[in-house]
Design an enzyme around this catalytic site. Structure first.
Site, PDB file in Angstrom:
ATOM      1  N   SER A 164      46.429  41.007  45.631  1.00  0.00           N
ATOM      2  CA  SER A 164      46.637  42.276  46.328  1.00  0.00           C
ATOM      3  C   SER A 164      45.575  42.574  47.376  1.00  0.00           C
ATOM      4  CB  SER A 164      46.697  43.432  45.321  1.00  0.00           C
ATOM      5  OG  SER A 164      45.436  43.622  44.706  1.00  0.00           O
TER       6      SER A 164
ATOM      7  N   LYS B  88      40.625  47.920  44.896  1.00  0.00           N
ATOM      8  CA  LYS B  88      41.365  48.252  46.120  1.00  0.00           C
ATOM      9  C   LYS B  88      40.366  48.750  47.160  1.00  0.00           C
ATOM     10  CE  LYS B  88      45.381  47.700  43.975  1.00  0.00           C
ATOM     11  NZ  LYS B  88      46.217  46.492  44.215  1.00  0.00           N
TER      12      LYS B  88
END
Length: 289
Positions: free
Chosen positions: A77, A147
């Site tokens: 990701s 993230k």
């Protein structure tokens, strides 16, 4: 003189022998002491070894708890910034001094609302658990995510079409986005949005925009897709492993745009101006009187 010389010679011989004997005894004693000292040092080392190991483990545990911790990247990701299997070091010290995450930082945070539901859970052995406990290996039991922060408390984050991503009305130039991806996705599930980030919360997105289940896709969850600042473990500041991937993780220049900071400082400035006006009027009236 002869008779006097005999005893004198005899005394010399006796004294010389005594000194030699004493010297010999001294040498023996020195040797014994040297041997005893060596044995004592060897025994003391083995006695101190468990203490040294204990201190080393305690220091490692303290470093993991308060300073730096290693984490493993479990997915794609954050490509290409981070690859699956990379080991990153996370700064856990600055949050203890009241520092909060800023836009552009890559952060590790605890799962804020069952984001990892359905993901396979690793099953480490006892040795791996021990290394994880002292911070020499990433923890396999903690449910953490990594993230990039794109919005902090007070920000308005927006995606229209395929992008660019807008923060407080400013378009971000995002060179870190995975090649071939668009800054925003045009799907209706979560790719199109406009959110106001509450104070004490973060809006996070992966660099591999088409392969990241980030804040966009949890807007219907109880937390609205926002990550509480208190859930942040720390900022990832370097890729430590493998050696061929070693690199720092700085904040991209796009987050230094003047418009982003101005959007955040406009409200406090306006409030300060509004508060100053009545004071100035009162001073002028008093001066006239």
């Amino acid at each position: 003189m002869i008779s006097g010389g005999g005893p004198a010679g005899s005394d010399d011989a006796h004294d010389s022998g005594s000194r030699d004997a004493a010297a010999g005894e001294g040498d023996d004693q020195s040797g014994d002491e040297a041997g005893g000292s060596g044995q004592k040092k060897q025994r003391s080392f083995w006695k101190e070894l468990p203490l040294l190991i204990g201190i080393a483990l305690l220091l490692a545990l303290l470093i993991k708890t308060f300073l730096v911790q290693a984490f493993s990247i479990p997915s794609d990701s954050m490509q290409n910034t981070l690859q699956q299997g990379d080991r990153v070091l996370v700064d856990k010290l600055t949050p203890w001094f009241g520092s909060e995450p800023e836009r552009g930082e890559v952060v590790v945070f605890h799962d804020p609302g069952n984001w990892l539901a359905g993901e396979p859970t690793p099953n480490p052995n006892a040795f791996q658990k021990a290394l994880s406990f002292i911070g020499l290996m990433p923890s396999a039991e903690e449910k953490d995510l990594i993230k990039r922060v794109v919005g902090v408390g007070g920000d308005t984050v927006e995606c229209k079409g395929t992008g660019p991503l807008l923060v407080n009305g400013q378009a971000l130039n995002e060179p870190y986005v995975f090649p071939g991806n668009t800054a925003c996705t045009d799907d209706t599930e979560g790719g199109q949005f406009k959110v106001k980030v509450p104070e004490g919360k973060l809006w996070v997105m992966g660099d591999h925009r088409q392969n990241s289940m980030d804040s966009r896709y949890h807007q219907d969850d109880p937390g609205g897709g926002f990550v509480p600042v208190d859930n942040v473990v720390g900022r990832a500041f370097v890729i430590a492993w493998p050696p061929t991937r070693w690199a720092t993780l700085p904040v991209p220049d796009t987050f230094d745009q003047p418009g982003l900071a101005a959007a955040m400082s406009a409200a406090p400035g306006a409030l300060g101006l509004a508060g100053a006006v009545p004071f100035v009027v009162w001073r002028r009236r008093r001066a006239r009187a």
